[in-house]
Write a protein that holds these residues in place. Structure first.
Motif, mmCIF file in Angstrom:
data_model
loop_
_atom_site.group_PDB
_atom_site.id
_atom_site.type_symbol
_atom_site.label_atom_id
_atom_site.label_comp_id
_atom_site.label_asym_id
_atom_site.label_seq_id
_atom_site.Cartn_x
_atom_site.Cartn_y
_atom_site.Cartn_z
ATOM 1 N N SER A 1 7.393 -7.641 18.545
ATOM 2 C CA SER A 1 7.901 -8.508 19.611
ATOM 3 C C SER A 1 7.251 -9.880 19.478
ATOM 4 O O SER A 1 7.587 -10.628 18.557
ATOM 5 C CB SER A 1 7.704 -7.885 20.997
ATOM 6 O OG SER A 1 6.346 -7.693 21.324
ATOM 7 N N ASP A 2 6.284 -10.211 20.321
ATOM 8 C CA ASP A 2 5.734 -11.574 20.281
ATOM 9 C C ASP A 2 4.269 -11.623 19.867
ATOM 10 O O ASP A 2 3.577 -12.604 20.145
ATOM 11 C CB ASP A 2 5.915 -12.255 21.632
ATOM 12 C CG ASP A 2 5.212 -11.524 22.768
ATOM 13 O OD1 ASP A 2 4.813 -10.354 22.572
ATOM 14 O OD2 ASP A 2 5.073 -12.104 23.856
ATOM 15 N N GLY A 3 3.774 -10.590 19.192
ATOM 16 C CA GLY A 3 2.409 -10.605 18.683
ATOM 17 C C GLY A 3 2.328 -11.289 17.331
ATOM 18 O O GLY A 3 3.347 -11.599 16.705
ATOM 19 N N ARG B 1 -1.574 -0.968 25.878
ATOM 20 C CA ARG B 1 -0.851 -2.171 26.276
ATOM 21 C C ARG B 1 -1.221 -3.387 25.455
ATOM 22 O O ARG B 1 -1.965 -4.258 25.859
ATOM 23 C CB ARG B 1 -1.154 -2.436 27.736
ATOM 24 C CG ARG B 1 -0.099 -3.075 28.560
ATOM 25 C CD ARG B 1 0.171 -4.445 28.322
ATOM 26 N NE ARG B 1 0.310 -5.067 29.642
ATOM 27 C CZ ARG B 1 0.878 -6.210 29.824
ATOM 28 N NH1 ARG B 1 1.366 -6.860 28.817
ATOM 29 N NH2 ARG B 1 0.978 -6.725 31.028
ATOM 30 N N SER B 2 -0.704 -3.416 24.232
ATOM 31 C CA SER B 2 -0.966 -4.511 23.313
ATOM 32 C C SER B 2 0.308 -4.782 22.520
ATOM 33 O O SER B 2 1.167 -3.914 22.393
ATOM 34 C CB SER B 2 -2.122 -4.135 22.394
ATOM 35 O OG SER B 2 -2.489 -5.220 21.590
ATOM 36 N N HIS B 3 0.421 -5.989 21.969
ATOM 37 C CA HIS B 3 1.660 -6.419 21.323
ATOM 38 C C HIS B 3 1.472 -6.656 19.825
ATOM 39 O O HIS B 3 0.378 -6.985 19.368
ATOM 40 C CB HIS B 3 2.174 -7.697 21.983
ATOM 41 C CG HIS B 3 2.430 -7.540 23.447
ATOM 42 N ND1 HIS B 3 3.621 -7.084 23.954
ATOM 43 C CD2 HIS B 3 1.631 -7.758 24.524
ATOM 44 C CE1 HIS B 3 3.554 -7.041 25.272
ATOM 45 N NE2 HIS B 3 2.352 -7.431 25.642
ATOM 46 N N THR B 4 2.558 -6.507 19.076
ATOM 47 C CA THR B 4 2.543 -6.690 17.624
ATOM 48 C C THR B 4 3.654 -7.643 17.210
ATOM 49 O O THR B 4 4.397 -8.162 18.053
ATOM 50 C CB THR B 4 2.740 -5.345 16.902
ATOM 51 O OG1 THR B 4 4.119 -4.938 17.037
ATOM 52 C CG2 THR B 4 1.836 -4.259 17.466
ATOM 53 N N TYR C 1 -5.200 3.522 20.026
ATOM 54 C CA TYR C 1 -4.581 2.218 20.240
ATOM 55 C C TYR C 1 -3.172 2.434 20.775
ATOM 56 O O TYR C 1 -2.360 3.113 20.131
ATOM 57 C CB TYR C 1 -4.514 1.418 18.937
ATOM 58 C CG TYR C 1 -3.645 0.181 19.007
ATOM 59 C CD1 TYR C 1 -4.090 -0.965 19.648
ATOM 60 C CD2 TYR C 1 -2.360 0.173 18.456
ATOM 61 C CE1 TYR C 1 -3.295 -2.099 19.732
ATOM 62 C CE2 TYR C 1 -1.558 -0.959 18.533
ATOM 63 C CZ TYR C 1 -2.029 -2.085 19.169
ATOM 64 O OH TYR C 1 -1.227 -3.205 19.254
ATOM 65 N N GLY C 2 -2.886 1.888 21.934
ATOM 66 C CA GLY C 2 -1.560 2.042 22.529
ATOM 67 C C GLY C 2 -0.742 0.776 22.376
ATOM 68 O O GLY C 2 -1.027 -0.235 23.015
ATOM 69 N N VAL C 3 0.236 0.824 21.491
ATOM 70 C CA VAL C 3 1.116 -0.321 21.320
ATOM 71 C C VAL C 3 2.111 -0.354 22.474
ATOM 72 O O VAL C 3 2.579 0.695 22.930
ATOM 73 C CB VAL C 3 1.850 -0.257 19.962
ATOM 74 C CG1 VAL C 3 2.744 0.974 19.863
ATOM 75 C CG2 VAL C 3 2.655 -1.529 19.716
ATOM 76 N N ALA C 4 2.403 -1.552 22.977
ATOM 77 C CA ALA C 4 3.374 -1.675 24.070
ATOM 78 C C ALA C 4 4.069 -3.024 23.936
ATOM 79 O O ALA C 4 3.785 -3.976 24.666
ATOM 80 C CB ALA C 4 2.692 -1.548 25.430
ATOM 81 N N ASP C 5 4.968 -3.100 22.963
ATOM 82 C CA ASP C 5 5.726 -4.332 22.773
ATOM 83 C C ASP C 5 6.737 -4.504 23.894
ATOM 84 O O ASP C 5 7.007 -3.586 24.674
ATOM 85 C CB ASP C 5 6.405 -4.316 21.404
ATOM 86 C CG ASP C 5 5.454 -4.720 20.285
ATOM 87 O OD1 ASP C 5 4.845 -5.799 20.410
ATOM 88 O OD2 ASP C 5 5.310 -3.963 19.305
ATOM 89 N N SER D 1 -2.898 -10.687 19.548
ATOM 90 C CA SER D 1 -3.554 -10.938 18.266
ATOM 91 C C SER D 1 -4.796 -10.061 18.194
ATOM 92 O O SER D 1 -5.230 -9.495 19.207
ATOM 93 C CB SER D 1 -3.955 -12.409 18.143
ATOM 94 O OG SER D 1 -4.965 -12.726 19.088
ATOM 95 N N ILE D 2 -5.390 -9.969 17.017
ATOM 96 C CA ILE D 2 -6.617 -9.177 16.855
ATOM 97 C C ILE D 2 -7.735 -9.742 17.714
ATOM 98 O O ILE D 2 -8.466 -9.001 18.388
ATOM 99 C CB ILE D 2 -7.015 -9.125 15.373
ATOM 100 C CG1 ILE D 2 -6.031 -8.227 14.599
ATOM 101 C CG2 ILE D 2 -8.446 -8.619 15.214
ATOM 102 C CD1 ILE D 2 -6.228 -8.224 13.103
#
Length: 553
Positions: free
Chosen positions: A324-326, A318-321, A345-349, A509-510
């Motif tokens: 979308s809005d990362g 559950r992290s954003h890139t 690492y689980g991306v979840a835009d 963000s990182i």
């Protein structure tokens, strides 16, 4: 004029910033003033000594210009620029800045159009329906103001965990530099207990003899080695825990006070907290659990859980890139996660309805999945990117993509991002409907609260947790320090029902990947063990779990 205390200086600097904000000054400069005001709330030595040593600029957020302002405020209780700003707006209007989300232009309009000069007058205007008809204000603002007034009353002097951490860690460094004779300095207070909001800035230092340091905004307890544990226990709290512990000790024939555990005149234990609990035949009670609930009863039965630790987590979900809005690409976020020692690492835009956050179209989903496949192939099995999505829960409880699209993801986080004001019954049924979707893996920030900003949705949390347990959907512990949702006070109920959790950073963000620590703190405070956390699974176990859910969907 007599010199004023540091907290008053911080308050004046905050007023300076707020008045400048209303005038339309540079927002970056205003943020610098506010950060400096926060820093003044956790000083490790008297302010006059810092000023005399020319050391103000060593405090986080204070440069030369702000140092001059702080010095003037401390010495005179005011500043020429502040006095000039005060001519524009009455003092009571500044109270309105405490309302979460109330912009300076709205504050000014409330003052000019309705003569609102205080929180009391604001509440009266809202309850008398005088805000709704005013152009530029309206019914929505009126409703929001009434809801947020309660937040103001409860959190005026509190800081979010990450802000408190920065101030306290700086304070530890400062104390050690100023007092090399201190052999040990530990953070205490509600920060050590993992409270979601911090107001008690406390340190315990070890010296050759007990003493005291006054005139600081920080509570600094100086004790000797023999009594360090007792002092740390007392300074950590909570008041309810200490009161119950003292009663428990008295029932066993002991006396517990700030000096240690005594039987009659004999000191039984005081050097470490462990010794004190052990002498009372209690399992050691971790600081996060010390809230005066049932922790002493459980410790007496040796039934306290082994709490989750940072090192128990093996991946981030559950992290954003930038999709979308990362602020970072998928590759950059995944690599930063790998460097932190995680296995996956689980991306979840955001999903397509989230136009405000650049939600993913079907084409963008396909592009992201191809990129994840490419990166996974390049990692040769040493690290895994999991394909996820944060799907909006729509008004009827359906998710933001049809099932054939949801099937292409490794996991799905279902979250509410709209219609916050639905009646309790409708909001609860909406979320339960989403939980019942066989593609839902995690329910995101369940109550939607934002600390010191807005309350959660009107929701029957008990019913939602029962639905999560029934359908095997993980309950998110959102680790973003503005959220920390689900509230730790519900964790034991979720555990009793059989729920599993997922500690997620909600990173955009990182740097925000490191929010994971605050999620762990909340899980510890709620009594959550590692075996009940989704991303405490190793990659192989997690993939098997996700595969089983997919097969039963």
């Amino acid at each position: 004029m007599a010199k004023i205390n540091p907290r008053t200086v911080a308050s004046l600097l905050k007023e300076y910033a707020q008045r400048a904000f209303m005038r339309g000054d540079n927002p970056y400069r205003i943020k610098a003033y506010l950060r400096a005001a926060d820093s003044l709330t956790a000083l490790s030595q008297p302010l006059d000594r810092i000023i005399a040593a020319g050391a103000l600029t060593k405090i986080p957020g204070i440069g030369d210009a702000i140092a001059d302002i702080v010095t003037k405020l401390y010495q005179t209780g005011t500043h020429p620029s502040l006095e000039k700003l005060r001519e524009d707006v009455p003092a009571g209007v500044m109270e309105l800045f405490a309302i979460p989300g109330l912009r300076p232009d709205k504050i000014l309009k409330l003052h000019q159009a309705l003569g609102v000069n205080s929180l009391a007058e604001l509440e009266a205007a809202a309850r008398e329906d005088r805000i709704r008809p005013v152009k530029g204000l309206g019914a929505a603002l009126q409703t929001k103001l009434l809801q947020n007034l309660a937040i103001v009353r409860s959190g005026e002097t509190q800081l979010h965990l990450h802000k408190a951490a920065a101030l306290l860690h700086h304070a530890v460094i400062s104390v050690k530099q100023q007092h090399p004779e201190f052999s040990r300095v530990e953070i205490a207070g509600d920060f050590r207990r993992g409270c979601e909001l911090v107001s008690d800035f406390a340190l315990v230092a070890q010296a050759r003899k007990s003493t005291g340091i006054e005139d600081t905004t920080l509570r600094l307890v100086v004790t000797d080695r023999k009594h360090f544990g007792a002092s740390l226990l007392e300074a950590t709290g909570s008041a309810d825990h200490l009161e119950q512990l003292k009663t428990f000790a008295a029932d066993k024939g002991f006396t517990l006070n700030a000096d240690g555990l005594h039987r009659g005149r004999k000191l039984i234990a005081s050097a470490t907290e462990e010794e004190i609990y052990q002498a009372l035949d209690l399992q050691f009670i971790e600081p996060e659990l010390r809230e005066g609930r049932d922790e002493i009863e459980q410790a007496a039965k040796q039934k306290l859980p082994a709490l989750i630790r940072d090192e128990d987590l093996h991946g981030i979900l559950r992290s954003h890139t930038t999709a979308s809005d990362g602020t970072e690409t998928l590759e950059a976020m995944a690599e930063a996660t790998r460097r932190r020692g995680f296995e996956y690492y689980g991306v979840a835009d955001h999903s397509q309805s989230a136009h405000y956050a650049g939600g993913l179209s079907l084409q963008e989903i396909a592009e992201q999945h191809r990129e994840a496949d490419r990166l996974n192939k390049a990692s040769n099995g040493k690290f895994r990117i999991l394909k996820g999505i944060e799907a909006d829960i729509l008004a009827d409880g359906s998710l933001d993509y049809p099932n054939d699209i949801l099937e292409t993801f490794d996991f799905v986080v279902a979250s509410v991002h709209s219609r916050f004001k639905l009646p309790k019954k409708e909001q609860t049924e909406r979320i339960i409907e989403a939980i019942g979707n066989p593609r839902t893996t995690i329910i995101g920030h369940m109550t939607g609260r934002q600390l010191l900003r807005r309350p959660g949705y009107d929701l029957d949390v008990d019913k939602v947790l029962k639905a999560c347990a029934k359908h095997g959907v993980a309950v998110e512990i959102n680790a973003h320090p503005w959220r920390l949702d689900l509230d730790w006070r519900w964790h034991q109920k979720a555990l009793d029902l059989g729920c599993i959790f997922s500690i997620n950073p909600d990173a955009h963000s990182i740097r925000e990947l490191d929010h994971m620590h605050w999620g762990v703190e909340m899980a510890r405070k709620g009594g959550v063990p590692a075996k009940r956390v989704l991303n405490a699974m190793r990659l192989t176990a997690l993939l098997a779990h996700l595969a089983r859910r997919s097969q039963t969907a």
